[in-house]
Structure formats: C-alpha cells, structure tokens
Design a protein around this motif. Structure first.
Motif, PDB file in Angstrom:
ATOM      1  N   PRO A   8       0.803  -1.231   0.000  1.00 53.52           N
ATOM      2  CA  PRO A   8       0.000   0.000   0.000  1.00 53.52           C
ATOM      3  C   PRO A   8       0.840   1.288   0.000  1.00 53.52           C
ATOM      4  O   PRO A   8       0.295   2.372  -0.190  1.00 53.52           O
ATOM      5  CB  PRO A   8      -0.794  -0.087   1.318  1.00 53.52           C
ATOM      6  N   SER A   9       2.137   1.185   0.244  1.00 55.38           N
ATOM      7  CA  SER A   9       2.952   2.391   0.418  1.00 55.38           C
ATOM      8  C   SER A   9       3.211   3.096  -0.917  1.00 55.38           C
ATOM      9  O   SER A   9       3.688   2.471  -1.869  1.00 55.38           O
ATOM     10  CB  SER A   9       4.283   1.986   1.061  1.00 55.38           C
ATOM     11  N   PRO A  10       2.921   4.415  -0.994  1.00 53.18           N
ATOM     12  CA  PRO A  10       3.193   5.137  -2.239  1.00 53.18           C
ATOM     13  C   PRO A  10       4.648   5.013  -2.697  1.00 53.18           C
ATOM     14  O   PRO A  10       4.921   4.914  -3.888  1.00 53.18           O
ATOM     15  CB  PRO A  10       2.851   6.592  -1.884  1.00 53.18           C
ATOM     16  N   ASN A  11       5.584   5.004  -1.744  1.00 46.43           N
ATOM     17  CA  ASN A  11       6.993   4.894  -2.137  1.00 46.43           C
ATOM     18  C   ASN A  11       7.284   3.540  -2.781  1.00 46.43           C
ATOM     19  O   ASN A  11       8.199   3.431  -3.607  1.00 46.43           O
ATOM     20  CB  ASN A  11       7.911   5.082  -0.915  1.00 46.43           C
ATOM     21  N   CYS A  12       6.526   2.524  -2.391  1.00 45.07           N
ATOM     22  CA  CYS A  12       6.701   1.193  -2.987  1.00 45.07           C
ATOM     23  C   CYS A  12       5.915   1.097  -4.290  1.00 45.07           C
ATOM     24  O   CYS A  12       6.385   0.495  -5.261  1.00 45.07           O
ATOM     25  CB  CYS A  12       6.264   0.114  -1.998  1.00 45.07           C
ATOM     26  N   GLU A  32       5.237  -6.295   6.423  1.00 42.71           N
ATOM     27  CA  GLU A  32       4.349  -5.442   7.209  1.00 42.71           C
ATOM     28  C   GLU A  32       5.259  -4.549   8.063  1.00 42.71           C
ATOM     29  O   GLU A  32       6.030  -5.060   8.897  1.00 42.71           O
ATOM     30  CB  GLU A  32       3.444  -6.333   8.071  1.00 42.71           C
ATOM     31  N   PRO A  33       5.268  -3.199   7.830  1.00 42.50           N
ATOM     32  CA  PRO A  33       6.258  -2.348   8.510  1.00 42.50           C
ATOM     33  C   PRO A  33       6.295  -2.531  10.027  1.00 42.50           C
ATOM     34  O   PRO A  33       7.348  -2.414  10.642  1.00 42.50           O
ATOM     35  CB  PRO A  33       5.829  -0.927   8.145  1.00 42.50           C
ATOM     36  N   HIS A  34       5.142  -2.820  10.651  1.00 40.68           N
ATOM     37  CA  HIS A  34       5.139  -2.915  12.111  1.00 40.68           C
ATOM     38  C   HIS A  34       5.333  -4.341  12.617  1.00 40.68           C
ATOM     39  O   HIS A  34       5.160  -4.606  13.797  1.00 40.68           O
ATOM     40  CB  HIS A  34       3.863  -2.275  12.663  1.00 40.68           C
ATOM     41  N   ASN A  49      18.112   2.305   7.598  1.00 44.81           N
ATOM     42  CA  ASN A  49      16.958   3.124   8.012  1.00 44.81           C
ATOM     43  C   ASN A  49      15.782   2.263   8.445  1.00 44.81           C
ATOM     44  O   ASN A  49      14.815   2.786   9.009  1.00 44.81           O
ATOM     45  CB  ASN A  49      16.488   4.000   6.842  1.00 44.81           C
ATOM     46  N   GLY A  50      15.817   1.003   8.079  1.00 44.12           N
ATOM     47  CA  GLY A  50      14.695   0.121   8.415  1.00 44.12           C
ATOM     48  C   GLY A  50      13.429   0.501   7.671  1.00 44.12           C
ATOM     49  O   GLY A  50      12.321   0.385   8.216  1.00 44.12           O
ATOM     50  N   LEU A  51      13.574   0.981   6.431  1.00 44.24           N
ATOM     51  CA  LEU A  51      12.396   1.447   5.677  1.00 44.24           C
ATOM     52  C   LEU A  51      12.259   0.697   4.359  1.00 44.24           C
ATOM     53  O   LEU A  51      13.215   0.106   3.842  1.00 44.24           O
ATOM     54  CB  LEU A  51      12.521   2.959   5.402  1.00 44.24           C
ATOM     55  N   LEU A  52      11.056   0.810   3.811  1.00 51.32           N
ATOM     56  CA  LEU A  52      10.718   0.188   2.530  1.00 51.32           C
ATOM     57  C   LEU A  52      10.405   1.318   1.539  1.00 51.32           C
ATOM     58  O   LEU A  52       9.909   2.356   1.965  1.00 51.32           O
ATOM     59  CB  LEU A  52       9.492  -0.707   2.708  1.00 51.32           C
ATOM     60  N   PRO A  53      10.680   1.153   0.262  1.00 47.43           N
ATOM     61  CA  PRO A  53      11.181  -0.041  -0.405  1.00 47.43           C
ATOM     62  C   PRO A  53      12.697  -0.168  -0.275  1.00 47.43           C
ATOM     63  O   PRO A  53      13.408   0.820  -0.102  1.00 47.43           O
ATOM     64  CB  PRO A  53      10.811   0.232  -1.875  1.00 47.43           C
ATOM     65  N   THR A  54      13.166  -1.400  -0.415  1.00 46.58           N
ATOM     66  CA  THR A  54      14.600  -1.699  -0.468  1.00 46.58           C
ATOM     67  C   THR A  54      14.789  -2.728  -1.577  1.00 46.58           C
ATOM     68  O   THR A  54      14.083  -3.739  -1.612  1.00 46.58           O
ATOM     69  CB  THR A  54      15.070  -2.248   0.899  1.00 46.58           C
ATOM     70  N   TRP A  63      18.526   1.580  -1.251  1.00 51.02           N
ATOM     71  CA  TRP A  63      17.342   2.142  -0.605  1.00 51.02           C
ATOM     72  C   TRP A  63      17.178   3.590  -1.032  1.00 51.02           C
ATOM     73  O   TRP A  63      18.068   4.154  -1.633  1.00 51.02           O
ATOM     74  CB  TRP A  63      17.392   1.997   0.919  1.00 51.02           C
ATOM     75  N   GLU A  64      16.040   4.170  -0.692  1.00 43.90           N
ATOM     76  CA  GLU A  64      15.514   5.458  -1.152  1.00 43.90           C
ATOM     77  C   GLU A  64      14.813   5.214  -2.492  1.00 43.90           C
ATOM     78  O   GLU A  64      15.444   4.899  -3.512  1.00 43.90           O
ATOM     79  CB  GLU A  64      16.555   6.572  -1.281  1.00 43.90           C
ATOM     80  N   SER A  65      13.496   5.402  -2.455  1.00 45.49           N
ATOM     81  CA  SER A  65      12.674   5.025  -3.613  1.00 45.49           C
ATOM     82  C   SER A  65      13.085   5.732  -4.906  1.00 45.49           C
ATOM     83  O   SER A  65      13.078   5.119  -5.972  1.00 45.49           O
ATOM     84  CB  SER A  65      11.197   5.280  -3.305  1.00 45.49           C
ATOM     85  N   SER A  96       9.588  16.254  -5.177  1.00 47.53           N
ATOM     86  CA  SER A  96       8.561  15.321  -4.691  1.00 47.53           C
ATOM     87  C   SER A  96       8.907  14.843  -3.282  1.00 47.53           C
ATOM     88  O   SER A  96       8.039  14.719  -2.425  1.00 47.53           O
ATOM     89  CB  SER A  96       8.402  14.118  -5.637  1.00 47.53           C
ATOM     90  N   MET A  97      10.196  14.582  -3.063  1.00 48.90           N
ATOM     91  CA  MET A  97      10.606  14.026  -1.770  1.00 48.90           C
ATOM     92  C   MET A  97      10.691  15.105  -0.688  1.00 48.90           C
ATOM     93  O   MET A  97      10.339  14.882   0.464  1.00 48.90           O
ATOM     94  CB  MET A  97      11.974  13.343  -1.959  1.00 48.90           C
ATOM     95  N   CYS A  98      11.183  16.304  -1.089  1.00 44.16           N
ATOM     96  CA  CYS A  98      11.438  17.353  -0.080  1.00 44.16           C
ATOM     97  C   CYS A  98      10.189  18.159   0.256  1.00 44.16           C
ATOM     98  O   CYS A  98      10.105  18.696   1.354  1.00 44.16           O
ATOM     99  CB  CYS A  98      12.499  18.335  -0.576  1.00 44.16           C
TER     100      CYS A  98
HETATM  101  N1  LIG Z   1      12.495   8.439   1.691  1.00 42.22           N
HETATM  102  C1  LIG Z   1      12.212   7.037   1.811  1.00 42.22           C
HETATM  103  C2  LIG Z   1      10.975   6.875   2.650  1.00 42.22           C
HETATM  104  C3  LIG Z   1      10.677   5.417   2.882  1.00 42.22           C
HETATM  105  C4  LIG Z   1       9.538   5.252   3.869  1.00 42.22           C
HETATM  106  O1  LIG Z   1       9.218   6.152   4.691  1.00 42.22           O
HETATM  107  N2  LIG Z   1       8.926   4.075   3.839  1.00 42.22           N
HETATM  108  C5  LIG Z   1       7.816   3.791   4.700  1.00 42.22           C
HETATM  109  C6  LIG Z   1       6.711   3.199   3.873  1.00 42.22           C
HETATM  110  S1  LIG Z   1       6.061   4.504   2.822  1.00 42.22           S
HETATM  111  C7  LIG Z   1       8.230   2.764   5.717  1.00 42.22           C
HETATM  112  O2  LIG Z   1       9.036   1.897   5.443  1.00 42.22           O
HETATM  113  N3  LIG Z   1       7.675   2.866   6.945  1.00 42.22           N
HETATM  114  C8  LIG Z   1       7.946   1.914   7.973  1.00 42.22           C
HETATM  115  C9  LIG Z   1       8.361   2.553   9.257  1.00 42.22           C
HETATM  116  O3  LIG Z   1       8.351   3.791   9.327  1.00 42.22           O
HETATM  117  O4  LIG Z   1       8.737   1.811  10.154  1.00 42.22           O
HETATM  118  C10 LIG Z   1      12.021   6.443   0.397  1.00 42.22           C
HETATM  119  O5  LIG Z   1      11.575   7.195  -0.470  1.00 42.22           O
HETATM  120  O6  LIG Z   1      12.349   5.267   0.170  1.00 42.22           O
END
Ligand SMILES: N[C@@H](CCC(=O)N[C@@H](CS)C(=O)NCC(=O)O)C(=O)O
Length: 213
Positions: A8-12, A32-34, A49-54, A63-65, A96-98
C-alpha cells in the motif's frame, strides 16, 4: 532482483509501477512495517533506516525510492538523454521528496491511518496545517502543467511522473484538495490508467471515504 516492499505504500507503488512499465520481473517480498522485521539485524544490514522499499540486486542493496527509480529507469525511455532534461527530471524527483510528499503524507495519515487503523478522529489542526502547506505546492505543479500539458517533462512520460504521482494515489480516500487544480487532476488520471500503474496498486485499494461504510 528482489524488492522488499509494503504494497500500500506510495513509495513502494512507484517502484513497482516503474518496474512493471519497463518489464522488470521483481521478486516482491511483502513486509508489514510494524511486524518488527524492518528493525531486525537481517533487514537493517540491507537498509540501516529500516524502511521500505529496499531493492536487492545480487549482493548489493539500494534504498531510497527515487534512487531505485533511477537504477531501474536510467537507461530507458523514462529517463531523458539530454542533460538539461535529466536535471529537470531530478528537479521534480527531489521536489517530490522534499516538499510534495511531506505536505501530502499528513493528509493520508489523518484521513486514512487514524480512522481506518487507529480508529481515531483526524487531528483537525494537523489537517489544516497540511492543507495550508499543500496549496502553494499544488499551485506550482498546476502552473507548470498548464504551460506544458502532457507529462511533467513535456511529451514524454518520465520517472518524475511516477515520483510525483505516487503521493496522489490515495487522493480520494485522503480527500486531498485537488478541486482547484484541473491540470494536476488530468495529469494524475493519465498516470492512474496506465496498466503498469494499475498493476502496482494494492489489492485492497481503498475506496473514497464517502463511499466506504
Ligand atoms: N524516503 C524514503 C521513505 C521510505 C519510507 O518512509 N517508507 C515507509 C513506507 S512509505 C516505511 O518503510 N515505513 C515503515 C516505518 O516507518 O517503520 C524512500 O523514499 O524510500
């Protein structure tokens, strides 16, 4: 290539849409992020960063979409050949990002995450602040698209369209105030109907709040 993603994530969504458009077969690993997996040492070694997408390509991870969009699309019709146009493409991807995403994300959070996931009322002060930040930005994009209808870089669809459009994917469900921006709406609609975009949307794509009961 393997994509750690949360559908569901726009970045993904934008990464999957570009991969679909260019015909890349990505192995998608739905996270599932959580769930805690993003904080595991296994995942943090891929993305600290522990974030998606990777994205994982062989032994390398990215990383960084928007960087992933560039990796997938740099040698394709989605990224211009001319240096000035390349800079314009990056200009909109950075914007878009900033600016664009930070103004829109609070509306998605307050109007979707809070009521649908946390069963809480939206914070009206946060919403008013988000809308106040959003309008000047939407006016910039509207003015640009009015002078140059079509795609953000002109005639050709580019990575910039995917980068910007991703944050409007929930514009109905999040009631993003697009009423005064007909060129933005028309531009987004062109993106939304692309088969590559449609295929990237999550299965349970939310209905507008007015239709959801
Ligand atoms: N600037 C990063 C942002 C990535 C980001 O914030 N991902 C969110 C999903 S949209 C995420 O992984 N959230 C999980 C969390 O915050 O733990 C990118 O563009 O890749």
């Amino acid at each position: 290539m393997k994509l750690y993603t949360h559908s569901p994530s726009p970045n993904c969504i934008k990464v999957v849409a570009v991969a679909n458009y260019l015909g890349f077969e990505l192995e998608q690993v739905e996270i599932e992020p959580h769930s805690g997996f993003c904080r595991s040492s296994e995942f943090l070694s891929k993305n600290p960063n522990g974030l998606l997408p990777t994205l994982e390509d062989g032994a390398r991870t990215l990383w960084e979409s928007n960087a992933i969009l560039y990796y997938l699309g740099h040698n394709s019709p989605l990224f211009p050949k001319d240096a000035w146009q390349q800079a314009e493409c990056w200009r909109w991807m950075c914007w878009s990002m900033c600016h664009w995403a930070p103004a829109i994300k609070p509306m998605m959070y307050q109007r979707m995450v809070e009521p649908m996931i946390h069963h809480r009322e939206p914070d009206l002060t946060a919403l008013a602040q988000a809308e106040a930040s959003f309008h000047p930005l939407a006016a910039i994009l509207e003015h640009h698209l009015a002078r140059q209808p079509g795609w953000v870089l002109g005639e050709d669809l580019s990575l910039a369209d995917f980068a910007l459009g991703a944050y409007l994917v929930y514009h109905e469900a999040a009631s993003i105030p697009l009423e005064s921006y007909p060129y933005v709406r028309a531009w987004y609609q062109q993106l939304h109907v692309l088969p590559a975009w449609q295929k990237a949307l999550p299965q349970d794509f939310p209905q507008p709040l007015s239709a959801a009961k």
